[in-house]
Write an enzyme that holds these catalytic residues in place. Sequence first.
Site, mmCIF file in Angstrom:
data_model
loop_
_atom_site.group_PDB
_atom_site.id
_atom_site.type_symbol
_atom_site.label_atom_id
_atom_site.label_comp_id
_atom_site.label_asym_id
_atom_site.label_seq_id
_atom_site.Cartn_x
_atom_site.Cartn_y
_atom_site.Cartn_z
ATOM 1 N N SER A 61 -71.555 56.072 -22.803
ATOM 2 C CA SER A 61 -71.129 56.710 -21.556
ATOM 3 C C SER A 61 -71.229 55.749 -20.379
ATOM 4 O O SER A 61 -72.046 54.824 -20.370
ATOM 5 C CB SER A 61 -72.003 57.934 -21.271
ATOM 6 O OG SER A 61 -71.985 58.834 -22.349
HETATM 7 N N1 SAH Z 1 -75.275 59.260 -25.268
HETATM 8 C C1 SAH Z 1 -74.402 58.322 -25.912
HETATM 9 C C2 SAH Z 1 -72.959 58.732 -25.761
HETATM 10 C C3 SAH Z 1 -72.345 58.857 -27.097
HETATM 11 S S1 SAH Z 1 -70.745 59.547 -27.194
HETATM 12 C C4 SAH Z 1 -74.675 56.921 -25.431
HETATM 13 O O1 SAH Z 1 -75.468 56.752 -24.528
HETATM 14 O O2 SAH Z 1 -74.121 55.987 -26.011
HETATM 15 C C5 SAH Z 1 -71.068 61.027 -28.094
HETATM 16 C C6 SAH Z 1 -71.654 60.901 -29.458
HETATM 17 O O3 SAH Z 1 -71.765 62.235 -29.964
HETATM 18 C C7 SAH Z 1 -70.828 60.127 -30.476
HETATM 19 O O4 SAH Z 1 -71.613 59.100 -31.015
HETATM 20 C C8 SAH Z 1 -70.488 61.159 -31.535
HETATM 21 O O5 SAH Z 1 -70.460 60.641 -32.855
HETATM 22 C C9 SAH Z 1 -71.601 62.179 -31.351
HETATM 23 N N2 SAH Z 1 -71.328 63.519 -31.848
HETATM 24 C C10 SAH Z 1 -70.152 64.197 -31.838
HETATM 25 N N3 SAH Z 1 -70.326 65.412 -32.372
HETATM 26 C C11 SAH Z 1 -71.632 65.518 -32.732
HETATM 27 C C12 SAH Z 1 -72.411 66.539 -33.352
HETATM 28 N N4 SAH Z 1 -71.874 67.712 -33.715
HETATM 29 N N5 SAH Z 1 -73.724 66.307 -33.557
HETATM 30 C C13 SAH Z 1 -74.296 65.114 -33.195
HETATM 31 N N6 SAH Z 1 -73.595 64.109 -32.626
HETATM 32 C C14 SAH Z 1 -72.284 64.309 -32.385
#
Ligand code: SAH
Length: 208
Positions: A61
């Site tokens: 993000s």
């Molecule tokens: N907080 C993260 C942002 C990641 S983007 C950072 O700082 O990098 C969102 C993430 O959510 C992705 O890696 C994706 O694979 C994950 N995601 C999507 N659906 C999900 C679910 N149902 N349970 C857990 N993770 C999930």
Amino acid sequence: MSSAQARARMVERQLRRRGIRDERVLEAMGRVPREAFVPAELAGHAYDDAALPIGESQTISQPYIVAAMCELLSLDGTETVLDIGTGSGYAAAVLDELAADVLSIEVVPVLAERARRALEETGHAGVDLRVGDGRLGAADRAPFRAIAAAAATATVPPALYDQLAPGGRLVLPLGGRRGQRLVRLVRTPEGVAETSSIACRFVPLVNG
Ligand code: SAH
């Protein structure tokens, strides 16, 4: 420019100047080396004002969004935070600086593995990292005073609201592809209190 200088500049220009007020959040983001959480070839962009690709069609993000989410959680350092969507692990690292404990859930195993390494490398090995469907939360560690989700959904996953402690905060992007808002829900004795803050764009929360 050194990593520390780039980070200090990010905190001033991208966060403080845009209205992030929580000093603990500003300090935490001034400490966590974001370059450890992006692919090596993007290290030079680690402090860009942007989300960056981390593989598997996912992103780390934008720093401002991480700060806004952390601020909306109103952490005092004593809580256990549930972080849904570990991704790169960066938000989990920042939360680890701000709270007593962090439990982070990622649905894509290879991302969880990379995040684990980055968290260890940056001194955040204490984060409890799990692979699974974050929409189900973590009943074994509930209730939580703070829950953050970094992937969008049209409706609040019921398990996440159920796992909030009284007074607990749930911060998540609500909406679909066309538009989302970062929303803060607070569990109160009278029911749910909701405030919507900024427009945002997150990847969708997927079926685990
Ligand atoms: N907080 C993260 C942002 C990641 S983007 C950072 O700082 O990098 C969102 C993430 O959510 C992705 O890696 C994706 O694979 C994950 N995601 C999507 N659906 C999900 C679910 N149902 N349970 C857990 N993770 C999930």
